[in-house]
Design a protein around this motif. Structure first.
Motif, PDB file in Angstrom:
ATOM      1  N   MET A   1       0.822  -1.196   0.000  1.00 23.07           N
ATOM      2  CA  MET A   1       0.000   0.000   0.000  1.00 23.07           C
ATOM      3  C   MET A   1       0.867   1.263   0.000  1.00 23.07           C
ATOM      4  O   MET A   1       0.438   2.284  -0.492  1.00 23.07           O
ATOM      5  CB  MET A   1      -0.939  -0.015   1.197  1.00 23.07           C
ATOM      6  CG  MET A   1      -1.863   1.154   1.175  1.00 23.07           C
ATOM      7  SD  MET A   1      -3.303   1.137   2.226  1.00 23.07           S
ATOM      8  CE  MET A   1      -2.920   0.141   3.572  1.00 23.07           C
ATOM      9  N   GLN A   4       1.255   2.485  -3.407  1.00 22.33           N
ATOM     10  CA  GLN A   4       0.082   3.213  -3.897  1.00 22.33           C
ATOM     11  C   GLN A   4       0.142   4.676  -3.448  1.00 22.33           C
ATOM     12  O   GLN A   4      -0.114   5.583  -4.250  1.00 22.33           O
ATOM     13  CB  GLN A   4      -1.197   2.560  -3.387  1.00 22.33           C
ATOM     14  CG  GLN A   4      -1.449   1.194  -3.960  1.00 22.33           C
ATOM     15  CD  GLN A   4      -2.733   0.575  -3.445  1.00 22.33           C
ATOM     16  OE1 GLN A   4      -3.566   1.224  -2.832  1.00 22.33           O
ATOM     17  NE2 GLN A   4      -2.897  -0.713  -3.709  1.00 22.33           N
ATOM     18  N   PHE A   5       0.484   4.898  -2.178  1.00 18.85           N
ATOM     19  CA  PHE A   5       0.612   6.281  -1.691  1.00 18.85           C
ATOM     20  C   PHE A   5       1.714   7.014  -2.434  1.00 18.85           C
ATOM     21  O   PHE A   5       1.549   8.176  -2.831  1.00 18.85           O
ATOM     22  CB  PHE A   5       0.901   6.305  -0.187  1.00 18.85           C
ATOM     23  CG  PHE A   5      -0.320   6.179   0.671  1.00 18.85           C
ATOM     24  CD1 PHE A   5      -1.249   7.203   0.739  1.00 18.85           C
ATOM     25  CD2 PHE A   5      -0.540   5.032   1.404  1.00 18.85           C
ATOM     26  CE1 PHE A   5      -2.373   7.085   1.522  1.00 18.85           C
ATOM     27  CE2 PHE A   5      -1.653   4.899   2.198  1.00 18.85           C
ATOM     28  CZ  PHE A   5      -2.573   5.938   2.259  1.00 18.85           C
ATOM     29  N   LYS A  52      -6.713   1.176  -2.592  1.00 19.56           N
ATOM     30  CA  LYS A  52      -6.615   1.160  -1.132  1.00 19.56           C
ATOM     31  C   LYS A  52      -6.131   2.497  -0.584  1.00 19.56           C
ATOM     32  O   LYS A  52      -6.700   3.037   0.364  1.00 19.56           O
ATOM     33  CB  LYS A  52      -5.692   0.033  -0.670  1.00 19.56           C
ATOM     34  CG  LYS A  52      -6.280  -1.337  -0.836  1.00 19.56           C
ATOM     35  CD  LYS A  52      -5.326  -2.400  -0.346  1.00 19.56           C
ATOM     36  CE  LYS A  52      -5.904  -3.784  -0.584  1.00 19.56           C
ATOM     37  NZ  LYS A  52      -4.964  -4.840  -0.178  1.00 19.56           N
ATOM     38  N   ALA A  53      -5.092   3.034  -1.179  1.00 19.10           N
ATOM     39  CA  ALA A  53      -4.563   4.322  -0.713  1.00 19.10           C
ATOM     40  C   ALA A  53      -5.567   5.443  -0.950  1.00 19.10           C
ATOM     41  O   ALA A  53      -5.749   6.314  -0.097  1.00 19.10           O
ATOM     42  CB  ALA A  53      -3.241   4.633  -1.417  1.00 19.10           C
ATOM     43  N   ASN A  55      -8.827   5.194  -1.036  1.00 15.34           N
ATOM     44  CA  ASN A  55      -9.907   5.071  -0.062  1.00 15.34           C
ATOM     45  C   ASN A  55      -9.494   5.607   1.305  1.00 15.34           C
ATOM     46  O   ASN A  55     -10.282   6.265   1.987  1.00 15.34           O
ATOM     47  CB  ASN A  55     -10.371   3.622   0.053  1.00 15.34           C
ATOM     48  CG  ASN A  55     -11.217   3.204  -1.126  1.00 15.34           C
ATOM     49  OD1 ASN A  55     -11.835   4.041  -1.786  1.00 15.34           O
ATOM     50  ND2 ASN A  55     -11.235   1.920  -1.414  1.00 15.34           N
ATOM     51  N   ILE A  56      -8.266   5.347   1.715  1.00 13.76           N
ATOM     52  CA  ILE A  56      -7.781   5.879   2.994  1.00 13.76           C
ATOM     53  C   ILE A  56      -7.757   7.398   2.959  1.00 13.76           C
ATOM     54  O   ILE A  56      -8.170   8.068   3.913  1.00 13.76           O
ATOM     55  CB  ILE A  56      -6.398   5.304   3.328  1.00 13.76           C
ATOM     56  CG1 ILE A  56      -6.537   3.829   3.700  1.00 13.76           C
ATOM     57  CG2 ILE A  56      -5.728   6.074   4.461  1.00 13.76           C
ATOM     58  CD1 ILE A  56      -5.228   3.103   3.863  1.00 13.76           C
ATOM     59  N   LEU A  57      -7.277   7.965   1.858  1.00 14.22           N
ATOM     60  CA  LEU A  57      -7.253   9.428   1.733  1.00 14.22           C
ATOM     61  C   LEU A  57      -8.667  10.007   1.760  1.00 14.22           C
ATOM     62  O   LEU A  57      -8.911  11.039   2.386  1.00 14.22           O
ATOM     63  CB  LEU A  57      -6.521   9.836   0.455  1.00 14.22           C
ATOM     64  CG  LEU A  57      -5.017   9.594   0.448  1.00 14.22           C
ATOM     65  CD1 LEU A  57      -4.450   9.849  -0.934  1.00 14.22           C
ATOM     66  CD2 LEU A  57      -4.331  10.461   1.479  1.00 14.22           C
ATOM     67  N   LEU A  59     -11.353   8.665   3.190  1.00 18.08           N
ATOM     68  CA  LEU A  59     -11.931   8.507   4.520  1.00 18.08           C
ATOM     69  C   LEU A  59     -11.396   9.542   5.514  1.00 18.08           C
ATOM     70  O   LEU A  59     -12.081   9.891   6.477  1.00 18.08           O
ATOM     71  CB  LEU A  59     -11.656   7.098   5.051  1.00 18.08           C
ATOM     72  CG  LEU A  59     -12.453   5.982   4.372  1.00 18.08           C
ATOM     73  CD1 LEU A  59     -11.954   4.613   4.846  1.00 18.08           C
ATOM     74  CD2 LEU A  59     -13.936   6.130   4.649  1.00 18.08           C
ATOM     75  N   ASN A  60     -10.197  10.031   5.286  1.00 24.86           N
ATOM     76  CA  ASN A  60      -9.571  10.993   6.202  1.00 24.86           C
ATOM     77  C   ASN A  60      -9.502  12.395   5.619  1.00 24.86           C
ATOM     78  O   ASN A  60      -8.686  13.205   6.053  1.00 24.86           O
ATOM     79  CB  ASN A  60      -8.169  10.499   6.574  1.00 24.86           C
ATOM     80  CG  ASN A  60      -8.228   9.206   7.340  1.00 24.86           C
ATOM     81  OD1 ASN A  60      -8.766   9.171   8.434  1.00 24.86           O
ATOM     82  ND2 ASN A  60      -7.711   8.149   6.756  1.00 24.86           N
TER      83      ASN A  60
END
Length: 113
Positions: A1, A4-5, A52-53, A55-57, A59-60
């Motif tokens: 991951m 990806q970032f 994945k990255a 989606n994390i960005l 969500l935050n």
């Protein structure tokens, strides 16, 4: 991951670099988004490669609005006399953004069919 970032941030940095090197009036972050859009729409990269990255960005995302919000609170004395204008501008630009976004999405949905 982490890859990806790095890829997402690398594309953003590439946009900043292009904007700076060519002294463009377009912000580098916007150029980065356009580059990412081009790469995704042409299939050069797949959504699964950054999903994945991203989606994390997403969500935050609220965290990214903290610094501008704090700066806004610091500038309250400047903004005191202009609240009505600011609210009018915020409502108008929000409506324009919603309409343009809706039209663009509608265009792409029709184009896909």
């Amino acid at each position: 991951m982490i890859v990806q970032f790095l890829f997402i941030f690398g594309i953003t940095y590439l946009g900043e670099l292009i904007s700076t090197l060519f002294s463009l009036q377009i912000p580098g972050t916007i150029l980065g988004m356009l580059i990412m859009f081009f790469l995704l729409s042409t299939g050069i990269i797949k959504v699964k490669q950054i999903e994945k990255a991203a989606n994390i960005l997403l969500l935050n995302m609220a965290i990214f609005f903290l610094p501008p919000g704090i700066k806004l609170v610091d500038s309250l004395d400047i903004l005191k006399g202009n609240w009505l204008k600011l609210i009018l501008i915020a409502v108008t630009t929000t409506l324009i953004t919603m309409v343009v976004t809706g039209k663009v999405v509608d265009f792409f949905i029709r184009r896909k069919k």
